[in-house]
Each structure stands twice: as structure tokens, then as C-alpha cells.
Design a protein around this motif. Structure first.
Motif, mmCIF file in Angstrom:
data_model
loop_
_atom_site.group_PDB
_atom_site.id
_atom_site.type_symbol
_atom_site.label_atom_id
_atom_site.label_comp_id
_atom_site.label_asym_id
_atom_site.label_seq_id
_atom_site.Cartn_x
_atom_site.Cartn_y
_atom_site.Cartn_z
ATOM 1 N N LEU A 114 25.062 67.075 -10.129
ATOM 2 C CA LEU A 114 24.758 65.669 -9.896
ATOM 3 C C LEU A 114 23.367 65.448 -9.336
ATOM 4 O O LEU A 114 22.821 64.358 -9.440
ATOM 5 C CB LEU A 114 25.784 65.066 -8.926
ATOM 6 N N ASN A 115 22.806 66.471 -8.721
ATOM 7 C CA ASN A 115 21.467 66.344 -8.137
ATOM 8 C C ASN A 115 20.859 67.720 -7.921
ATOM 9 O O ASN A 115 21.501 68.751 -8.127
ATOM 10 C CB ASN A 115 21.505 65.546 -6.824
ATOM 11 N N SER A 118 28.122 63.664 -1.003
ATOM 12 C CA SER A 118 27.433 64.830 -0.436
ATOM 13 C C SER A 118 28.001 65.179 0.943
ATOM 14 O O SER A 118 28.089 66.354 1.317
ATOM 15 C CB SER A 118 25.925 64.578 -0.336
ATOM 16 N N HIS A 142 27.441 60.765 -7.433
ATOM 17 C CA HIS A 142 26.209 61.100 -6.729
ATOM 18 C C HIS A 142 25.843 60.064 -5.665
ATOM 19 O O HIS A 142 24.910 60.278 -4.891
ATOM 20 C CB HIS A 142 25.049 61.247 -7.720
ATOM 21 N N ASP A 176 30.421 57.129 -10.104
ATOM 22 C CA ASP A 176 29.080 57.553 -9.686
ATOM 23 C C ASP A 176 29.207 58.468 -8.476
ATOM 24 O O ASP A 176 28.922 58.082 -7.346
ATOM 25 C CB ASP A 176 28.208 56.341 -9.329
ATOM 26 N N PHE A 180 19.874 61.921 -14.540
ATOM 27 C CA PHE A 180 20.144 60.870 -13.561
ATOM 28 C C PHE A 180 18.910 60.086 -13.148
ATOM 29 O O PHE A 180 18.972 59.290 -12.213
ATOM 30 C CB PHE A 180 20.813 61.480 -12.322
ATOM 31 N N SER A 207 15.165 63.517 -8.077
ATOM 32 C CA SER A 207 16.500 63.956 -7.709
ATOM 33 C C SER A 207 17.342 62.754 -7.349
ATOM 34 O O SER A 207 16.849 61.671 -7.094
ATOM 35 C CB SER A 207 16.462 64.927 -6.512
ATOM 36 N N VAL A 208 18.632 62.989 -7.334
ATOM 37 C CA VAL A 208 19.566 61.925 -6.979
ATOM 38 C C VAL A 208 20.320 62.380 -5.755
ATOM 39 O O VAL A 208 20.894 63.449 -5.722
ATOM 40 C CB VAL A 208 20.541 61.669 -8.151
ATOM 41 N N GLN A 209 20.305 61.575 -4.726
ATOM 42 C CA GLN A 209 20.991 61.961 -3.478
ATOM 43 C C GLN A 209 22.321 61.241 -3.392
ATOM 44 O O GLN A 209 22.452 60.135 -3.868
ATOM 45 C CB GLN A 209 20.102 61.584 -2.275
#
Length: 427
Positions: free
Chosen positions: A261-262, A236, A231, A229, A415, A425-427
Motif C-alpha cells: 500500500l505504500n 498503519s 492506506h 482505502d 497510489f 508514497s502513501v501514508q
């Protein structure tokens, strides 16, 4: 009328050069000196003067290599990390072999599926009988790599710190990655008692940092990740560190090679790709300045098609990209394709496709004007240059915006949690 139009378009080209000067400290493709010379050449000699420089820069962008070295002890998760960074799973074609025994006997290179100039290298673990620590970097051809990722799935060992010190001494960057964080957190959860994920992550990170400091690394940065995973957790932050340390063109190459991924990653890609638009438009205007009827029409379409194909590939919108993303996210590829609304995805980009986007009507109009003005070569040439720039610049910008919007929707669907269908969104 033609002269006024030309002056307007030359102004837009000059504005683009100004904008790139402003951005030069923030991942511009040009150094500040190169931009000043470009602007000076353009103001004294027009687009012809900058043609060669722009063509060389576009070629440089396409051919710049990025070599990432990934090293660590057996079982640390090197191969899984390399696969995840390329958007692949272990059973995908071209994936690095994943095993708990030492499968890497020599440096093994794995190219990015869309950007073959990007290569991740799986290096044998340091400190083995074949690769003792004191000979490791020489045997691994140290100078080839742009930076090193040192991975551990538990605590970093003596050999990891020896390697880091040697990398630093030789002037390259290294980053400590603590992998398999999901396993650690799951183990804590199953252990019973109170559990706070954020507090546990802080504890693990502090422990890694303190041990590295004790081993002689004064200010280590440790990034906690899960290869399953990416993300989640510190991925980041790792990207931000890498982007900040890479020189401008390699930074751009790295961003474009990231898996989607985001929304933040897609937006970064859009910004990088937009920097190419004005160069392609300026090259188009050089071609348009050639006083040969029909030349600019064919060449503009060729530049457009090449730009669209490149944008689509970098934004992960080819069929193969969508299939890999669906597999990784545990969704059906049909679900991802259902949110795609642009005709620029899912088929070959041909002049007919461009025509259906209403390019044909505008291009024929411009072409007719060029033909009419060819009886006055100077006026015809100038107007052709200006109109070609404006047409290509505006269309490529619109295409990039359209493709990026679709990539954003795809990522959101991929996601989005089933328990949170409104997640964007995915952070």
C-alpha cells in the motif's frame, strides 16, 4: 591465497551471525540462545556444524502458519476487510463473499494468494441464535487463531465487549477495528457546515474508546479504517500494534503477507527478506564445501533461483499481483509494468536468466578454481565454502535490492494522486 580468502568469507558469515544477535530483539528469526549456539558451533566446527539448524529454520519460515480471526456483527465489513488484507476485491478469484446478510454459518478460511500458510478466518457474528456469546469461543475453536480482529461499522456492542473479555481471559490478543470510516466522513461532509476531517476522526475514536471503557474494557485501542482505502486512516497504526505483539517468526510472516500500500510496507518486507539472505548464503557455502567438482555451481544457482522466486512473490511483483494491484488502485497494469526495470520480473527464473545477470562468468571462474584446488582436498574444500558464501550472499543482496526498488516504483505509480504526480508514497 585460498586460505586467506576463506578466512575473509568465514568472517563475513560470523559477522552475519553477530548482526542477527543484535537484531534478535527486533524480529530476528532466531532466539538469542539459538544465535549464541549457532555462533559457537560455527566457530568450533565451521559451516557444517550449523547446516542442519539453518535448513530447519528456513523450513520453519516457509511453513509457519498465521491464522487471523475476524469477527463482528452482520454487515460490519468482515469479508471486505479480509479481502482487502489479501489484496483482493470482491470479484477476484478466491475473494470472500460480501453481503449485508449473515453469509457466514461456520468459520470460513481464506488463504493468502501468495503465502498459503497465512489464513484469514471469517467467523459468524457473535450472539446469534446458533452461536450465543457464552459458547462462541468454544464453537469457534479459539486456540487455532493467533489473534482476533473485532470489527464494527458503528458502535461496539455488548457482545463485542463480552468476546474481548473472554479472549483476554484466555490469553490471546484482540483489536477493535471501526470500519467504514469513509462513509461516516462522507456523511458529515454532505451535512453542510464546517468540517475538519482530523477533528472528526478524533471524535469518533474517543467515542468508541469511552463506550468500551464503560463496558469494562480498561484501555481499549480502536483503529479507524476504510476497507476500500486501507492506506488511509489508522491502518498503519493497526499494523504497528500487531507487529509489536506477534512473536518473531509470525511477525515476519504477517509483514510479508501485507498488501503493498505504500513505501513503508515495501521497505519492511525488504528488511524481513534480507534476514533470510545470510542463511541461504551459508547453506550455499556448506554445499560449496563438498569436494565434488560441479556440485557447488549447480546448487548455488538453485539457491539463487529459489531466493529470487520467493523475494518476487513476497514483494508483489508476479503478474497476478500486478494485475490485482492495478485493479485495486484504478490504474492500468501497463502503467505499473512501465516502471519495472529489472529482468527478474515478468518471466520464469531459470539458470539462463542467472547467466544473463553475469552470474555465469563469476560462477565459472570460481568453479575452475575449485577444480584446480581439488588436488589438495583441504584447501579446495575451504576455498569452495568461502567463495560460495560470498557469491550467494552478494548476489542475493543485490537481487533483493533491485526487486525492492522496483516494488517501490510500482507502489508509487499505483497510489499516486493524479493531482499530485510528484507524490512518492502513501501514508
Amino acid at each position: 591465497m585460498g586460505g586467506a580468502s576463506s578466512r575473509n568469507q568465514e568472517g563475513e558469515t560470523s559477522d552475519c551471525l553477530e548482526n542477527q544477535t543484535v537484531e534478535s530483539s527486533n524480529s530476528s528469526f532466531f532466539t538469542e540462545e539459538e544465535l549464541k549456539k549457532l555462533k559457537s558451533d560455527y566457530e568450533t566446527g565451521g559451516v557444517e556444524m550449523v547446516k542442519t539448524v539453518l535448513q530447519q529454520k528456513v523450513t520453519e519460515l516457509d511453513k509457519t502458519e498465521l491464522n487471523v480471526a475476524v469477527t463482528g456483527e452482520t454487515g460490519a465489513g468482515k469479508s471486505s476487510f479480509i479481502n482487502a488484507m489479501r489484496g483482493l476485491q470482491v470479484n477476484d478469484e478466491g475473494a470472500a463473499e460480501v453481503d449485508n446478510i449473515e453469509t457466514t454459518k461456520e468459520p470460513a478460511g481464506y488463504k493468502h494468494p501468495n503465502l498459503p500458510n497465512v489464513c484469514f478466518w471469517d467467523l459468524p457474528g457473535i450472539g446469534t441464535i446458533k452461536f450465543p456469546a457464552n459458547k462462541y469461543l468454544k464453537e469457534m475453536k479459539f486456540k487455532k487463531y493467533d489473534f482476533f480482529i473485532i470489527i464494527s461499522h458503528c458502535r461496539f456492542k455488548e457482545n463485542d465487549t463480552k468476546l474481548a473479555k473472554e479472549i483476554k481471559r484466555l490469553g490471546k490478543n484482540f483489536y477493535f477495528v471501526r470500519s467504514k470510516i469513509d462513509n461516516d466522513l462522507d456523511s458529515k461532509r454532505r451535512g453542510g457546515g464546517q468540517f475538519n476531517e482530523e477533528e472528526e476522526l478524533v471524535k469518533i475514536r474517543k467515542d468508541c474508546v469511552s463506550k468500551l471503557q464503560e463496558a469494562g474494557i480498561p484501555t481499549p485501542s480502536v483503529f479507524l479504517i476504510s476497507n476500500l482505502d486501507l492506506h488511509l486512516y489508522d491502518f498503519s497504526l493497526l499494523n504497528k500494534a500487531l507487529e509489536g505483539d506477534l512473536p518473531c517468526i509470525k511477525k515476519s510472516v504477517y509483514i510479508l503477507a501485507l498488501p503493498n500500500l505504500n513505501s513503508d510496507i515495501v521497505e519492511k518486507k525488504r528488511k524481513e527478506l534480507k534476514k533470510r539472505v545470510w542463511m541461504l548464503a551459508t547453506l550455499s557455502s556448506v554445499i560449496g564445501a563438498v569436494p565434488v567438482p560441479g556440485v557447488s555451481l549447480a546448487s548455488d544457482i538453485s539457491i539463487l533461483i529459489g531466493g529470487i522466486i520467493h523475494f518476487r512473490r513476497c514483494l508483489g511483483l508476479n503478474d497476478s499481483d500486478l494485475e490485482r494491484l492495478a485493479k485495486r488502485a484504478g490504474k492500468s497494469v501497463e502503467d505499473l509494468k512501465a516502471v519495472i526495470t529489472t529482468p527478474l520480473v515478468g518471466g520464469e527464473i531459470t539458470p539462463d536468466v542467472i547467466n544473463r545477470l553475469a552470474w555465469g562468468v563469476a560462477a565459472v571462474t570460481i568453479s575452475a578454481i575449485e577444480l584446480a584446488l581439488d588436488i589438495i582436498p583441504v584447501v579446495g574444500s575451504i576455498f569452495g565454502a568461502g567463495s560460495s558464501f560470498l557469491m550467494t550472499y552478494k548476489l542475493l543482496n543485490a537481487v533483493l535490492h533491485d526487486l525492492a526498488e522496483n516494488a517501490q516504483r510500482v507502489v508509487t505509480v499505483a497510489f499516486r494522486s493524479e493531482n499530485d504526480p510528484n507524490q512518492t508514497s502513501v501514508q
